[in-house]
Design a protein around this motif. Structure first.
Motif: not given
Length: 225
Positions: A114-118
């Motif tokens: 669920g991580w999305t922020n690069p």
């Protein structure tokens, strides 16, 4: 308000099965926050089956178990991925994706959870690689790493979501003794920083060099060693 004194793992009258066959009966023990616990026992004594039950790879048929807040005797299939985010799992065989570099192996896990922020992904990867002493290995491919380095990456991968506990199944089984000791130091560092560890091992030297609490699988029971 959450009660921080609640054990991370608690089993009560649990029977552990491998398929249709019971391998451990009437298991009850607790592991608390920040503890380091070895699990020893001969091959076939039920260690791996017990560990697999703790991360819901095998179903708990009888008795009760609570791991990282999840009741395994009631857990729904849909909740298993969430349980596994709260525990880190380290296997003997590294199971790294051979077609992508270290950073992409780790990013794959974060994106899957669920991580999305690069930038947050890069920062977290850098943090766990520092924790295992491989701070500059982001761009290396698995085949460019020694066995010990691969196992450090596997530990870093298990730490990505800041688990409450690491469950390690013979994590040094494929490594020579000197490298195994180095990997053990990595586990001790992680443990000293507050993560509980449950490690199945055949390596009785560890118990001498790095003393800690011992659980022993023997004759269908789990005993305090």
């Amino acid at each position: 308000m959450t009660d921080h004194s609640e054990p991370i793992i608690k089993l009560d009258r649990a029977d552990i099965y491998q398929g249709e066959r019971p391998v451990l009966n009437d298991v009850h023990f607790e592991i608390n926050e920040g503890e380091f616990v070895y699990m020893i026992g001969r091959t076939g004594s039920g260690k791996s089956s017990l560990l697999k039950t703790l991360y819901a790879d095998l179903w708990l048929h009888t008795g009760s178990a609570k791991v990282a807040g999840y009741e395994l005797h009631k857990i729904k299939r849909a909740d298993i991925p969430f349980l596994r985010r709260k525990i880190g799992i380290v296997f003997q065989d590294f199971q790294l994706l051979s077609d992508r570099c270290v950073e992409d192996n780790l990013a794959f896990v974060l994106k899957a959870t669920g991580w999305t922020n690069p930038s947050k992904i890069s920062k977290r990867i850098a943090e766990v690689l520092m924790q295992v002493g491989l701070g500059t290995s982001q761009k290396r491919m698995p085949h460019q790493l020694s066995g010990g380095e691969q196992q450090r990456i596997v530990i870093a991968r298990a730490m990505l979501n800041e688990p409450k506990i690491l469950i390690a199944d013979e994590p040094t089984g494929n490594l020579d003794p000197e490298v195994a000791d180095q990997i053990m130091q990595v586990f001790k560092t992680i443990n000293n920083a507050g993560t509980a560890i449950l490690m199945a091992t055949h390596n009785h030297e560890f118990l001498r060099k790095f003393p800690a609490r011992v659980l022993k699988c023997e004759n269908g029971s789990v005993l305090e060693g």
